[in-house]
Enzyme design. Sequence first.
Site, PDB file in Angstrom:
ATOM      1  N   CYS A 164      39.766  48.789  35.693  1.00 36.17           N
ATOM      2  CA  CYS A 164      40.995  49.566  35.792  1.00 36.17           C
ATOM      3  C   CYS A 164      41.440  50.103  34.443  1.00 36.17           C
ATOM      4  O   CYS A 164      42.251  51.035  34.388  1.00 36.17           O
ATOM      5  CB  CYS A 164      42.116  48.733  36.411  1.00 36.17           C
TER       6      CYS A 164
ATOM      7  N   HIS B 280      30.433  44.807  20.527  1.00 36.31           N
ATOM      8  CA  HIS B 280      31.506  45.310  21.394  1.00 36.31           C
ATOM      9  C   HIS B 280      31.453  44.639  22.767  1.00 36.31           C
ATOM     10  O   HIS B 280      32.472  44.140  23.259  1.00 36.31           O
ATOM     11  CB  HIS B 280      31.386  46.821  21.545  1.00 36.31           C
TER      12      HIS B 280
END
Length: 499
Positions: free
Chosen positions: A50, A99
């Site tokens: 989301c 990351h």
Amino acid sequence: MSLLVVGLSHRSAPVSVLERASLAAGTQAELLRDTLAAEPAVEAAVLATCNRIELYADVDKFHAGVAELSTLLARHSGVGLDELTPYLYVHYEDRAVHHLFSVACGLDSMVVGEGQILGQIKDALALGQELHTAGRLLNDLFQQALRVGKRAHSETGIDRAGQSLVTFGLEQLAEGRDPGVWAKGKRALVIGAGSMSSLAAATLARTGVAEIVVANRTRARADRLVEILGQAGGTGVVAHAVEMAAVADELTRADVVVSCTGATGLVLSAEAVAGALGLDFDSADVAPDAPFAAPPADLDQHAAWVENGSATATAQAQAVRRVTVPAQSTGPVRLALLDLAMPRDIDGGAGRLDGVRLVDIESLAEASADAPMAADVDQVRTIVADEVAAFGAAQRAAHITPTVVALRTMAAGVVAGEIARLDGRLPDLDEKQRAEISQTVRRVVDKLLHAPTVRVKQLASEPGGAGYADALRELFDLDPQTVAAVSRADLNDPNRGRS
């Protein structure tokens, strides 16, 4: 390894861009197929949640890879490339690994330390495996990311640094009060029956609401969620399901609403909320949200940022992440709204109606940015750094393995050829003598190859060690096709990388 990730998240882009750039499940599959069909990617995986969309790929050209992945993200997200580019970030090789590991540990989440991202990473890997777009590199990468995330949660107190979006959202609705005291006796309406809505319903039940009403487009899923809530012994919550058409009526009786659906448009308008509270609604009274300003950027800048250590990109992202949160209404709260959907389910104007408090993804991002960081975060960062170094070493060592296997295969062939020639010259050798000679020759070859192959694996695992495989192939005149065949056999192993 030439790992590249291009993406955008709540840290780089405003909610208004994120909600328009969301990817449905079917679109994710199309994106992965198109990524492999286009050069220069040979593997691909997409992580779509989301508040982030990230496309991972194994590429052979950096600049071309950045351009192609950015173009594909724009095409499939429905947001034009010129508009999307300023919000994209790029990570390459070890920085890309760092990351993803940080994401898996919850360090890059809107609420630091939340664990839901692990399930989303697992789903991304499963989709890549199902479509056969995740090969050796991405299988290894995502599997290791899951292990690193689990290690961070088990070895540190990162969970104390944050909670799930649901828990954090309820704390924001409670405005500093104990959520259990705030929620006690309230009537809750949960719109949606997916994973996030189910988590919200379970959290509300544990928090102490008296009643939960579940509305969903598919009634069977709402009924199933109600059944699960009934099985959760000890909460004492009363739960029942309704059709989506009944939301307007249920809204008039609700104290708190949590909405998280996959709808592409608004589920609750400001006018509907006003009507449920018996308020006169005038759209002119609801000011539009403040615009989000972003600095100009293009794909060449992204490439330069990565090659220069991405310090500029980090500073730029921090500067861009200034969100103007719409002002909330004042006075007693009659209806609390928690919007966890992306795109948003609830009109932002509803939060400016009298007696309404609205918490959505954007305001959660603003609140979490000011939340104190737990000391455990530093420990998790150390774990991530160590795991990135270990992963890089393992990948570099694995790169030379096919060459070592090919070398030993060639040596075994030489031994077999010499034994066959010996049989022709000394046909009177008995089986015992032949076996002893064969074993002796193999031992000599193994001893000669042992130290060089062990040492070359050690050297290859160090930074800059990729060239040792080429040197080994050149020194022993190994057939490149033999090395490639070993690599393909390893890559096609059906047990490799399966979760």
